[in-house]
Every structure is written in structure tokens, then in C-alpha cells.
Motif scaffolding. Structure first.
Motif, short mmCIF file in Angstrom:
data_model
loop_
_atom_site.label_atom_id
_atom_site.label_comp_id
_atom_site.label_asym_id
_atom_site.label_seq_id
_atom_site.Cartn_x
_atom_site.Cartn_y
_atom_site.Cartn_z
N VAL A 115 43.96 42.91 37.35
CA VAL A 115 42.62 42.88 37.93
C VAL A 115 41.82 44.08 37.45
O VAL A 115 40.64 43.94 37.09
CB VAL A 115 42.71 42.85 39.48
CG1 VAL A 115 41.36 43.17 40.11
CG2 VAL A 115 43.21 41.51 39.94
N ARG A 116 42.43 45.25 37.39
CA ARG A 116 41.73 46.44 36.91
C ARG A 116 41.33 46.27 35.43
O ARG A 116 40.23 46.63 35.04
CB ARG A 116 42.62 47.68 37.03
CG ARG A 116 42.71 48.21 38.41
CD ARG A 116 43.73 49.35 38.44
NE ARG A 116 43.66 50.05 39.68
CZ ARG A 116 43.23 51.30 39.82
NH1 ARG A 116 42.84 51.98 38.77
NH2 ARG A 116 43.21 51.87 40.99
N ARG A 117 42.25 45.74 34.63
CA ARG A 117 42.00 45.64 33.19
C ARG A 117 40.98 44.54 32.89
O ARG A 117 40.06 44.74 32.11
CB ARG A 117 43.31 45.35 32.46
CG ARG A 117 43.16 45.40 30.95
CD ARG A 117 44.49 45.23 30.25
NE ARG A 117 45.10 43.92 30.47
CZ ARG A 117 44.82 42.84 29.75
NH1 ARG A 117 43.92 42.89 28.80
NH2 ARG A 117 45.41 41.70 30.01
N ARG A 118 41.13 43.38 33.49
CA ARG A 118 40.29 42.23 33.14
C ARG A 118 38.94 42.23 33.85
O ARG A 118 37.92 41.84 33.27
CB ARG A 118 41.01 40.92 33.45
CG ARG A 118 42.24 40.71 32.58
CD ARG A 118 42.91 39.42 32.91
NE ARG A 118 44.14 39.24 32.14
CZ ARG A 118 44.84 38.15 32.15
NH1 ARG A 118 44.45 37.13 32.89
NH2 ARG A 118 45.93 38.07 31.44
N LEU A 119 38.92 42.60 35.11
CA LEU A 119 37.68 42.52 35.89
C LEU A 119 37.02 43.88 36.10
O LEU A 119 35.99 43.96 36.77
CB LEU A 119 37.98 41.88 37.25
CG LEU A 119 38.58 40.48 37.19
CD1 LEU A 119 38.89 39.99 38.59
CD2 LEU A 119 37.64 39.51 36.50
N HIS A 120 37.62 44.95 35.57
CA HIS A 120 37.08 46.30 35.66
C HIS A 120 36.91 46.74 37.12
O HIS A 120 35.93 47.40 37.47
CB HIS A 120 35.74 46.42 34.91
CG HIS A 120 35.81 45.98 33.49
ND1 HIS A 120 36.49 46.68 32.52
CD2 HIS A 120 35.30 44.89 32.86
CE1 HIS A 120 36.39 46.05 31.38
NE2 HIS A 120 35.68 44.96 31.55
N VAL B 294 32.57 52.18 28.37
CA VAL B 294 32.21 52.80 27.09
C VAL B 294 31.63 51.71 26.21
O VAL B 294 32.23 50.66 25.99
CB VAL B 294 33.44 53.44 26.42
CG1 VAL B 294 33.07 54.05 25.09
CG2 VAL B 294 34.07 54.46 27.35
N ILE B 295 30.44 51.98 25.70
CA ILE B 295 29.77 51.01 24.84
C ILE B 295 29.86 51.49 23.41
O ILE B 295 29.56 52.65 23.10
CB ILE B 295 28.30 50.84 25.26
CG1 ILE B 295 28.22 50.32 26.69
CG2 ILE B 295 27.57 49.92 24.30
CD1 ILE B 295 26.81 50.23 27.22
N ASP B 296 30.23 50.61 22.53
CA ASP B 296 30.31 50.93 21.10
C ASP B 296 28.90 50.87 20.52
O ASP B 296 28.25 49.83 20.58
CB ASP B 296 31.22 49.91 20.41
CG ASP B 296 31.40 50.21 18.93
OD1 ASP B 296 31.17 51.36 18.53
OD2 ASP B 296 31.79 49.28 18.19
#
Length: 158
Positions: free
Chosen positions: A106-111, A122-124
Motif C-alpha cells: 500500500v505504501r509503495r503503490r498508493l503512496h 520526486v519529479i524527474d
């Protein structure tokens, strides 16, 4: 000499001569027939006919047998793949039963962040620049976009 003439007209002599002439004719006809006769005898022809009929009779069942064996091998391969896929899905299901794994996903996929934590995204900068160049079609009139689509589809046919 009279005895010879009498012998010449006797039935025995005539029958003997007739037999010799007949034998000579038969022998001549047999030699002609043997010269013309092929080496294929009646038994050999019958054997060849039986073998050919057996080959024709067994060809279709053998073809069916081979194709069914190939199909069985293919189905066994699919079954093994299905069993492997079922094992993978059971592993995934077991992982999702664990609360720590579910929280991690949930942390990884839905932030998601836990209370008290601060989340950062972080935006590239290169990705933002690329997306701006893709928006070039949005600044043109709609009919220009339609004609570009027609031209592209026409070019893809050629």
C-alpha cells in the motif's frame, strides 16, 4: 517294304506321331508363353495386393494415433504450466495474508504514509520536459489534428 507301309498306317503309329506333333506344339507354345510371362506370379500379386490394402487400412489409424499422442503431450505441458501458475498464485495469496506485506504494498503503490510521517514525491525534470513537447497538438486547432490523423492512417496503408 510292305511291312513298313502297313506300320505307317497302323493306329499305334498314327497315335504316336499325333502325340509327338502335339507335344512339339505344346512345347513351342510353352516356350513362347514363358518368354512373354513376367516374373510376377499370381501369389506374388496377391501378396502385394494384401500388403497394399493393409498399409492403406492402417495409415489413417496410425495418423490418428500420432496426432493424439502429440495432443496428449501438449495437454500435459499445459497442465504442468497450470500447476506452476496455481503455486505462484498460492504464494502471492499467502504473502497478502501477511499484514506487513500488505502495508508495504500500500505504501509503495498508493503512496500512503503513516500518521506523523511526511510524504514526498520526486519529479524527474526530464519527464516533465518530455510531456510538454507531447502537448504540441493541444495548441493547434482541432481540425488540424483531424487531418493529421487522416494523413497518418493514409500513410500507414501504403
Amino acid at each position: 517294304m510292305a511291312a513298313r507301309d502297313r506300320d505307317r498306317f497302323s493306329t499305334t503309329t498314327r497315335l504316336r506321331l499325333l502325340g509327338e506333333q502335339t507335344a512339339a506344339r505344346v512345347y513351342r507354345s510353352q516356350t513362347k508363353r514363358q518368354a512373354r510371362r513376367s516374373r510376377l506370379t499370381g501369389r506374388a500379386a496377391l501378396l502385394a495386393l494384401v500388403l497394399c490394402s493393409m498399409i492403406v487400412a492402417l495409415a489413417y489409424p496410425m495418423r490418428q494415433y500420432v496426432s493424439q499422442r502429440a495432443e496428449i503431450a501438449d495437454l500435459k505441458h499445459r497442465q504442468e504450466q497450470a500447476h506452476a501458475r496455481v503455486e505462484q498464485l498460492r504464494d502471492v495469496k499467502a504473502r497478502w495474508q501477511d499484514d506487513a506485506y500488505a502495508e508495504q504494498q500500500v505504501r509503495r503503490r498508493l503512496h500512503y504514509v503513516m500518521p506523523g510521517e511526511t510524504g514526498y514525491v520526486v519529479i524527474d525534470p526530464g519527464a516533465a520536459q518530455r510531456s510538454r513537447t507531447d502537448r504540441g497538438a493541444a495548441h493547434r486547432p482541432w481540425y488540424a489534428n483531424v487531418w493529421d490523423g487522416v494523413d497518418k492512417s493514409d500513410a500507414s496503408d501504403q
